[in-house]
Enzyme design. Structure first.
Site, short mmCIF file in Angstrom:
data_model
loop_
_atom_site.label_atom_id
_atom_site.label_comp_id
_atom_site.label_asym_id
_atom_site.label_seq_id
_atom_site.Cartn_x
_atom_site.Cartn_y
_atom_site.Cartn_z
N TYR A 237 -8.69 -32.73 -49.79
CA TYR A 237 -7.44 -32.19 -49.23
C TYR A 237 -7.18 -30.72 -49.09
CZ TYR A 237 -4.53 -36.03 -47.45
OH TYR A 237 -3.72 -37.02 -46.71
N GLU B 191 -4.28 -29.08 -47.02
CA GLU B 191 -3.09 -28.61 -46.26
C GLU B 191 -2.90 -27.42 -46.50
OE1 GLU B 191 0.01 -31.52 -46.98
OE2 GLU B 191 -1.28 -33.43 -46.14
N ASP C 11 -4.15 -24.66 -21.27
CA ASP C 11 -4.93 -25.77 -21.73
C ASP C 11 -6.29 -25.73 -21.14
OD1 ASP C 11 -6.07 -28.16 -22.43
OD2 ASP C 11 -4.34 -29.15 -22.28
N THR D 280 -9.86 -28.49 -26.55
CA THR D 280 -10.50 -29.34 -27.16
C THR D 280 -11.95 -28.82 -27.53
OG1 THR D 280 -11.46 -30.38 -25.40
CG2 THR D 280 -9.58 -31.49 -26.36
N LYS E 284 -15.77 -31.06 -25.03
CA LYS E 284 -16.16 -31.32 -24.06
C LYS E 284 -17.26 -30.36 -23.44
CE LYS E 284 -11.62 -33.26 -22.70
NZ LYS E 284 -10.33 -33.10 -23.42
N ARG F 139 -15.75 -33.63 -31.89
CA ARG F 139 -14.62 -34.24 -31.19
C ARG F 139 -13.18 -33.44 -31.98
NH1 ARG F 139 -13.25 -37.57 -27.62
NH2 ARG F 139 -15.63 -37.82 -27.46
N1 DSN Z 1 -9.37 -37.69 -22.04
C1 DSN Z 1 -9.65 -36.37 -21.49
C2 DSN Z 1 -10.22 -36.46 -20.27
O1 DSN Z 1 -11.12 -37.30 -19.94
O2 DSN Z 1 -9.98 -35.63 -19.47
C3 DSN Z 1 -8.46 -35.45 -21.54
O3 DSN Z 1 -7.41 -35.95 -22.38
#
Ligand code: DSN
Length: 482
Positions: free
Chosen positions: A68, A70, A245, A274, A277, A283
């Site tokens: 942990y 935090e 974003d 994120t 991607k 992830r």
């Molecule tokens: N789920 C992602 C996407 O496929 O674009 C975005 O949240």
């Protein structure tokens, strides 16, 4: 273009790990093995997916998970966090160096979490309310529970301006199914009805009229670059915070495909992303920001986040280190080049694309000219081993569930090593499937929006052609499991 790895060592590591797992719960070991087989044998064209390196993936399976931690580096609510401090600081240092950001917060567990941290930080930093003075507080972060009761009422009507969902915006940009649509009074900007392109004058006009606290730029289904310098000018003119974003295109920023006015990090007050991607990491999520937002961003846990996933922060550090190598720039440029090849391959075979092309990692097909919905196209393509996802197109007559569009991205297959020849062939296969898909007729005599038939033999023929491409570019070459 897979990140280079030692295949013999990776094979041994995974084989041994699977045997340890199988000794406790063989179903799970089986599912993990099956997922690799599935990923190896399908044309993965989901724009938000990729294949992380073995080093990144292996970093997540260890005892860092048991700690942990935090709080933030050097300021934890638990004892014994020295190794987590090393992990978090290393990941943040890589993120700052890679993106040229003054500050990085690598704890968010997902993109939604990263956006929540950003929203909180913006509210905390920007709200000047008489209620603050009334309770003798300088900052939202200083409020007691009692003060909060008063302030909640005085905070009403904070406004957010973001891209509409059907133009490619994201649910977390102020839409009702997400908390952002409840925290903020949201208005959307769309795209030009003729060209499908972002109209900066229209965004500026909406901003002048609506006077948002937050102007959001970024998308999950818009196939073009965004000029973030222009968005910042608009934000500055109306006194808004510019939040970007970049979840979808972070890999193109990291890989220096998007530079200057198209690199969000120097222009935005707060940038979220994120990490899994186009950036090709584990992830998770991340927030980058200008110094004045850093203190509030760092309060993400426990304000809106649970305890940090230290094993994932460690994997972010590994993936960010990979993204700092020159080879990642070659990869990112190939992602964008392959998207252009795919777009041209589809258009020359008669497919209508939203904006008639692409400047990033994705293309958005409008499949209505085939007389089918996005849902039917998505299902028929899947029958043929091509994994995509349906997506609304601007002003979609079929709504957000059935849709008229299919979103296709190049990051994953580019990681496998697909180039121009392969992506042109992928375009041909997609068109073969779409052309052979016909809606069935409902009992009332109307075309179904969900059911369809796919011409005889098309699925098998497409799978065979895909297998040839996939065999030429194996996923994790040399990685073998017993
Ligand atoms: N789920 C992602 C996407 O496929 O674009 C975005 O949240």
């Amino acid at each position: 273009m897979t990140q280079p790895f030692d295949a013999a060592k990776a094979s041994a590591a995974y084989q041994n790990a699977l045997e340890v797992i199988a000794s406790v719960e063989p179903t799970i070991a089986g599912a993990i093995k099956a997922e690799l087989a599935d990923q190896r044998s399908s044309l993965k064209l989901i724009a938000s997916e990729n294949y992380a390196s073995p080093a990144t993936l292996l970093t997540m399976g260890n005892w860092l998970s048991d700690k942990y931690a935090e709080g933030t580096v050097g300021h934890r609510f638990y004892a014994g966090c020295q190794n987590v401090d090393t992990v978090e600081q290393t990941a943040a240092d890589h993120a700052k160096a890679l993106f040229g950001a003054p500050h990085a917060y690598v704890q968010p567990h997902s993109g939604i979490d990263a956006n929540l941290v950003a929203f909180w930080a913006i509210l905390a930093q920007r709200i000047e309310s008489p209620a603050l003075a009334e309770v003798g507080a300088k900052h939202v972060n200083d409020l007691s529970d009692e003060d909060w009761d008063k302030l909640r009422k005085a905070l009403g009507d904070q406004r957010m301006l973001g891209m509409s969902l059907d133009a490619g915006g994201h649910l977390t940009h102020g839409f009702r199914p997400n908390i952002s649509g409840k925290m903020f009074n949201q208005r959307s900007y769309g795209t030009d009805p003729e060209t499908g392109l972002l109209d900066y004058d229209a965004v500026a006009a909406a901003a002048r009229e609506f006077k948002p606290l937050v102007l959001i730029a970024g998308y999950s289904a818009y196939p073009r670059k965004v000029n973030f310098a222009k968005m910042r000018e608009i934000a500055d003119e109306v006194g808004a915070t510019l939040m970007v974003d970049m979840a979808h295109f972070a890999g193109l920023v990291a890989g220096k495909v998007f530079t200057g006015d198209f690199d969000p990090v120097p222009h935005a007050h707060v940038t979220t992303t994120t990490t899994h991607k186009s950036l090709r990491g584990p992830r998770g999520g991340m927030v980058l920001c200008q110094p004045e937002y850093a203190d509030s961003v760092d309060r993400g846990c426990p304000m809106v986040l649970g305890g940090p996933l230290s094993q994932t922060m460690a994997a972010k550090a590994v993936a960010l280190a990979e993204a700092r190598r020159p080879s990642f720039q070659t990869y990112a440029q190939a992602v964008a080049d392959n998207a252009v090849t795919l777009a041209e391959g589809l258009m020359k075979r008669g497919v209508k694309l939203v904006t008639d092309g692409t400047e990033n990692h994705l293309v958005l097909l409008d499949v209505s000219s085939y007389g089918i919905t996005g849902r039917q196209a998505e299902s028929a393509l899947l029958d043929a081993g091509i994994v995509t996802n349906r997506n609304a197109v601007p002003r979609d007559a079929n709504g957000a569930w059935y849709t008229s569009g299919v979103r296709i991205g190049t990051p994953a297959l580019t990681t496998r090593g697909f180039g121009a020849d392969e992506f042109d062939k992928v375009a041909e296969l997609i068109v073969d499937v779409l052309s052979a898909t016909t809606p069935t007729t409902t009992p009332a005599g109307a075309p179904s929006k969900a059911k369809y038939t796919l011409g005889d033999g098309v699925a098998d023929k497409t799978r065979a052609a895909s297998a040839e491409l996939l065999d030429k570019h194996p996923l994790y070459p040399g990685l073998e499991l017993a």
